[in-house]
Design a protein around this motif. Structure first.
Motif, PDB file in Angstrom:
ATOM      1  N   HIS A 167      65.793 -34.574  23.506  1.00  0.00           N
ATOM      2  CA  HIS A 167      64.496 -34.111  23.992  1.00  0.00           C
ATOM      3  C   HIS A 167      63.450 -35.221  23.870  1.00  0.00           C
ATOM      4  N   ASP A 168      63.420 -35.888  22.727  1.00  0.00           N
ATOM      5  CA  ASP A 168      62.424 -36.943  22.522  1.00  0.00           C
ATOM      6  C   ASP A 168      62.690 -38.141  23.427  1.00  0.00           C
ATOM      7  N   ILE A 169      63.963 -38.503  23.574  1.00  0.00           N
ATOM      8  CA  ILE A 169      64.290 -39.676  24.389  1.00  0.00           C
ATOM      9  C   ILE A 169      63.966 -39.419  25.857  1.00  0.00           C
ATOM     10  N   VAL A 170      64.379 -38.252  26.368  1.00  0.00           N
ATOM     11  CA  VAL A 170      64.104 -37.928  27.766  1.00  0.00           C
ATOM     12  C   VAL A 170      62.600 -37.802  27.984  1.00  0.00           C
ATOM     13  N   GLY A 171      61.893 -37.186  27.034  1.00  0.00           N
ATOM     14  CA  GLY A 171      60.442 -37.080  27.165  1.00  0.00           C
ATOM     15  C   GLY A 171      59.776 -38.445  27.237  1.00  0.00           C
ATOM     16  N   GLU A 172      60.245 -39.393  26.438  1.00  0.00           N
ATOM     17  CA  GLU A 172      59.686 -40.744  26.474  1.00  0.00           C
ATOM     18  C   GLU A 172      60.016 -41.448  27.795  1.00  0.00           C
ATOM     19  N   MET A 173      61.215 -41.169  28.339  1.00  0.00           N
ATOM     20  CA  MET A 173      61.593 -41.774  29.622  1.00  0.00           C
ATOM     21  C   MET A 173      60.701 -41.244  30.751  1.00  0.00           C
ATOM     22  N   ILE A 174      60.425 -39.945  30.731  1.00  0.00           N
ATOM     23  CA  ILE A 174      59.542 -39.362  31.750  1.00  0.00           C
ATOM     24  C   ILE A 174      58.128 -39.922  31.594  1.00  0.00           C
ATOM     25  N   ALA A 175      57.674 -40.035  30.354  1.00  0.00           N
ATOM     26  CA  ALA A 175      56.331 -40.598  30.120  1.00  0.00           C
ATOM     27  C   ALA A 175      56.258 -42.050  30.597  1.00  0.00           C
ATOM     28  N   LYS A 176      57.324 -42.802  30.398  1.00  0.00           N
ATOM     29  CA  LYS A 176      57.362 -44.195  30.864  1.00  0.00           C
ATOM     30  C   LYS A 176      57.280 -44.249  32.386  1.00  0.00           C
ATOM     31  N   LEU A 177      58.007 -43.357  33.068  1.00  0.00           N
ATOM     32  CA  LEU A 177      57.954 -43.312  34.523  1.00  0.00           C
ATOM     33  C   LEU A 177      56.549 -42.949  35.006  1.00  0.00           C
ATOM     34  N   ALA A 178      55.918 -41.969  34.357  1.00  0.00           N
ATOM     35  CA  ALA A 178      54.561 -41.561  34.753  1.00  0.00           C
ATOM     36  C   ALA A 178      53.560 -42.689  34.529  1.00  0.00           C
ATOM     37  N   ASP A 189      55.906 -31.800  31.523  1.00  0.00           N
ATOM     38  CA  ASP A 189      56.449 -30.549  30.988  1.00  0.00           C
ATOM     39  C   ASP A 189      57.310 -29.845  32.018  1.00  0.00           C
ATOM     40  N   LYS A 190      56.853 -29.805  33.255  1.00  0.00           N
ATOM     41  CA  LYS A 190      57.620 -29.139  34.294  1.00  0.00           C
ATOM     42  C   LYS A 190      58.924 -29.877  34.574  1.00  0.00           C
ATOM     43  N   MET A 191      58.858 -31.201  34.562  1.00  0.00           N
ATOM     44  CA  MET A 191      60.075 -31.979  34.809  1.00  0.00           C
ATOM     45  C   MET A 191      61.049 -31.847  33.651  1.00  0.00           C
ATOM     46  N   MET A 192      60.526 -31.744  32.442  1.00  0.00           N
ATOM     47  CA  MET A 192      61.400 -31.587  31.282  1.00  0.00           C
ATOM     48  C   MET A 192      62.209 -30.305  31.370  1.00  0.00           C
TER      49      MET A 192
END
Length: 843
Positions: A167-178, A189-192
């Motif tokens: 959860h933390d790793i994927v969340g950080e990857m999405i934040a990096k993309l954003a 949150d919706k993408m997660m």
């Protein structure tokens, strides 16, 4: 299920930090829906999952593995109730039941669905849907290269983050993309929610993993990377995020060593060739390449990661294209060259190796890690060869009464090693004089003394006949017979060499104690015997401890490997210092040097017909020994598990060995051929090795070997320079240290022998058996039966080799050659073929 959940008991203390077990709140709970107290029947399974018996309607128990993130709700009657939030990595038992029989690495896409209507009843079961997809062929699928070029134009890379949950790793990857692409207007949150299930941080909805083949050609999940798939209506085009973790992350069975995570996000409505699955195939195929993964782990920042990624993409594209063209050319050549032709196999070996000759000198100089490996291997080879040279020199001096001594053995090693490193077909094979050669030299000396023939003349004629037969073997393609040489034959001979090393060391120690350890104070020196014992086993202990330092938790992985690479020279130098200085009051045994004339041609005058015929018979038997030893050493080096790329050269190697030994024979120098255990240890010293967990057992896998001539070339230049150090300072090394080195080489090579592993199984509790391919496929009695058959063959070899009669020792090469028809024709009547394939395959 909409019911009130009871109290939670965390079981992180049991080694399952992501698994919670639900237990009732109390005996008198007002919540009637609270589950009853349950029992985990089989306890903890290898520290990664819980094994228990799932009973449905009192039917036969079925084995089930609960991966991290699962929840046991309770037990109703004979039924266990479970809410399964299955992670993407299911157990390997499920992997093996797929039955995919392909020699190519495949990709595995899984989609998990879990439902539960009531906590007391199982109305549906967890179902894992799997699709096996082929690897991408980049030269055929243009869309794949376009996707990669698009990613490299603006790469989004998360480099070595320190998180331990999906959860933390994927969340950080999405934040990096954003952050990198704010124009996308991503709602994290919706993408997660499209990637991770709401009620489980560890549950990934859709992932892709690499599928390979294990030792028994059964499907096996690649545990070092995953590709996460996500389809969302937030985007208009595909997006990719790469993540390199600083340390392996254990995400459950089948994914115990995750280094790389690739996140592929795709629009919901997209044509098939641009879908999330197709884009995930593109990047998963790249990550499935072990060379790419090995190189990317050496990147120091995201920019270097992107640069190396681009280089590896080009390499894989080129290799795929060349592989297709090579297959077509090879098929056409095979159709034209089905017939036999004198010398054709030797010519093929020359052509194949000639194309790789320039890279044999440059492959080891492409990176700092490779240069470091080559440096440590050079020192390893130097000490692993110069010490046995001294020991075999002492042995030859004893069995030939001074006609061959230490200086001649060192000269033979330097000369033959330099020539073979330059002209040999397989430069990873190490040539040197061996125990069987020493045994045969003793036979020749005994026969020459018995019949009054000059030893040097008889020795030279026997060697020349041997070389003549080897030339015939090389040009007639006799090495093709080695296709009947299975792993069992190789391991019997390899274990025999290890036993011979141990026997020589023990004989020396027994001789020291018989000579010096007694109660007569006037004629005995008990301190000398005890110090010999300390030095010999001290060398073994220090060498083994430093060699096994790579498995310790201290320092970093790279530093541990660096320390372990210098185990042998460190042990020898430390114990030589102890013997020469700490115990300097004790007079230890050292070798003597008489400065013989080393370049005198052997006389061939007054040679009788009986001498010619006798030397011819001995030369024929000796050629069988050389043929078997050389080809067995080459076969072990060229084993598929070593992942060598440049091919073998059995016929060329045999020709080079024959020419070298012809020169050695006429000058009265010791003969040489491919040696064990030095050859496989040389390969291991040049290899990058990964450690994989298989059902709780550690398994080592060779991922890359530096195929270079530099290590053998430079180490033998150092050995040639060592001639200037005879007698001093090499005579400062006590003889017990040399025999301790023999023991260390013998012990360190045992782990490579499956026969040794199966011998230990005889004394191992069945519950502790490792999950190897033959344990899963072969009945226990058949495993032990095959082991005892091999041990019987090994005992016969040892009986003839270590017997006191020189005439019995002459039959050793014949016995070794007889093992080929015994394995091919007799053993299949004792062990069924399907079991032999599992027990005796090159995996």
């Amino acid at each position: 299920a909409g019911r009130t959940r009871p109290e939670v008991e965390n079981v992180s203390s049991l080694g399952l930090p992501s698994c919670n077990i639900y237990v009732p709140s109390s005996e008198g709970s007002e919540d009637e829906s609270a589950p009853e107290r349950h029992t985990i029947e089989n306890g903890i399974g290898n520290g990664k999952h819980i094994n228990f018996d799932l009973r449905i309607s009192s039917s036969t128990p079925k084995h089930l593995s609960i991966p991290p993130g699962s929840t046991v709700l309770g037990k109703s009657g004979s039924d266990y109730v479970m809410k399964n939030s299955t992670s993407f990595a299911s157990s390997k038992a499920a992997d093996q039941s797929d039955g995919v029989g392909s020699s190519y690495e495949r990709l595995d896409r899984r989609e998990s669905v879990a439902t539960l209507s009531k906590p007391y009843e199982c109305h549906s079961l967890n179902y894992t849907k799997r699709r096996l997809l082929p690897l991408k062929q980049y030269h055929d699928e243009a869309r794949a290269m376009k996707d990669i070029q698009k990613f490299l134009a603006n790469p989004v890379i998360l480099f070595k983050i320190h998180y331990t949950t999906v959860h933390d790793i994927v969340g950080e990857m999405i934040a990096k993309l954003a952050k990198e692409k704010p124009q996308l207007n991503i709602n994290p949150d919706k993408m997660m929610r499209c990637i991770v299930e709401d009620d489980s941080d560890q549950k990934l909805l859709d992932v892709m993993q690499g599928m390979g083949l294990d030792e028994n050609e059964a499907p096996e999940t690649e545990p070092s990377f995953i590709t996460i798939l996500c389809e969302t209506n937030q985007l208009q085009e595909n997006q990719v995020v790469m993540c390199l973790l600083p340390n392996p992350l254990n995400l459950g069975p089948g994914a115990e060593e995750i280094h790389f995570i690739c996140l592929v996000i795709s629009p919901v409505k997209e044509k098939k060739i641009k879908s999330a699955v197709e884009v995930a195939r593109t990047y998963s195929t790249l990550l499935a390449d072990y060379k790419l993964r090995r190189r990317l782990t050496h990147a120091h920042d995201s920019k270097e990661f992107a640069h190396l990624f681009e280089l590896e993409v080009h390499r894989i594209y080129t290799e795929q294209r060349n592989e297709m063209s090579t297959l077509k050319i090879q098929e056409s050549q095979d159709e034209l060259e089905d017939g036999w032709c004198f010398g054709i196999d030797f010519i093929k070996d020359c052509k194949r190796r000639l194309s790789h000759y320039p890279t044999d000198f440059t492959d080891g100089l492409k990176s700092c890690a490779s240069i470091q490996k080559i440096s440590s291997t050079i020192f390893f080879l130097y000490f692993a060869l110069i010490m046995p040279c001294i020991a075999f020199g002492v042995l030859h001096h004893y069995i030939t009464h001074g006609k061959i001594d230490v200086r001649k053995v060192v000269l033979s090693q330097a000369f033959s090693g330099l020539l073979f490193s330059l002209f040999g077909g397989q430069p990873l094979v190490i040539v040197r004089t061996t125990v069987p050669i020493a045994i045969y030299t003793k036979v020749i000396y005994a026969i020459s003394e018995s019949y009054g023939v000059d030893f040097h003349t008889f020795y030279a004629m026997t060697g020349l006949w041997n070389c003549a037969f080897l030339v015939v073997y090389s040009l007639t393609g006799v090495s093709k017979l080695m296709k009947h040489c299975s792993r069992s034959t190789e391991e019997i001979f390899g274990l025999f060499i290890s036993i011979a090393f141990c026997v020589d060391a023990i004989k020396f120690l027994v001789h020291e104690f018989e000579l010096d350890f007694c109660f007569d104070q006037d004629n005995c020196n008990a301190a000398k015997a005890l110090v010999s014992l300390i030095l010999m086993f001290g060398t073994v202990f220090i060498g083994s401890e430093i060699y096994n330092f790579r498995y310790s938790p201290y320092l970093t992985s790279a530093k541990r490997v660096l320390v372990a690479d210098y185990a042998l020279p460190t042990a020898v130098l430390l114990m030589a210092f102890c013997g020469s200085y700490l115990f300097k009051q004790v007079e230890m045994a050292t070798f003597t040097d008489e400065f013989p004339d080393m370049f005198t041609l052997q006389p061939f005058k007054d040679v009788s017909a009986g001498t010619v015929l006798g030397s011819m018979g001995l030369g024929l038997a000796l050629s069988v020994l050389f043929f078997m030893d050389q080809n067995i050493a080459s076969s072990i080096v060229n084993s598929p598990r070593n992942r060598l790329r440049k091919g073998s050269a059995y016929h060329l190697d045999l020709m080079v060995v024959s020419i070298i030994n012809a020169v050695l024979s006429v000058f009265g120098l010791p003969w040489i051929h491919g040696a064990l255990p030095h050859s496989p240890l040389h390969v291991r010293a040049l290899a990058d090795i990964e450690e994989h967990l298989d059902h709780g057992h550690l398994k080592e896998v060779v991922v890359y070997v530096r195929e270079t001539r530099l290590t053998t070339l430079i180490s033998h230049i150092l050995i040639a320079l060592s001639l200037l150090m005879i007698p001093s300072p090499l005579n400062y090394i006590p003889i017990p240290v040399l025999y301790g080195l023999f023991l260390f080489l013998a012990i360190s090579s045992l782990s490579d022998f499956q026969l040794w592993e199966r011998m230990l199984l005889i004394f191992t509790e069945q519950n502790s058996y490792p999950p190897t391919h033959y344990i899963r496929k072969v009945p226990q009695r058949m495993v032990h039966a095959f082991t005892f058959i091999q041990l019987f063959q090994l005992a016969v070899l040892c009986a003839f080799s270590f017997s006191g009669s020189p005439y019995l020792k002459m039959f050793f090469p014949v016995l070794l050659a007889c093992m080929l028809p015994i394995r091919a024709k007799i053993i299949p009547y004792l062990i069924p073929k399907r079991y032999l394939d599992a027990l005796d395959g090159h995996f």
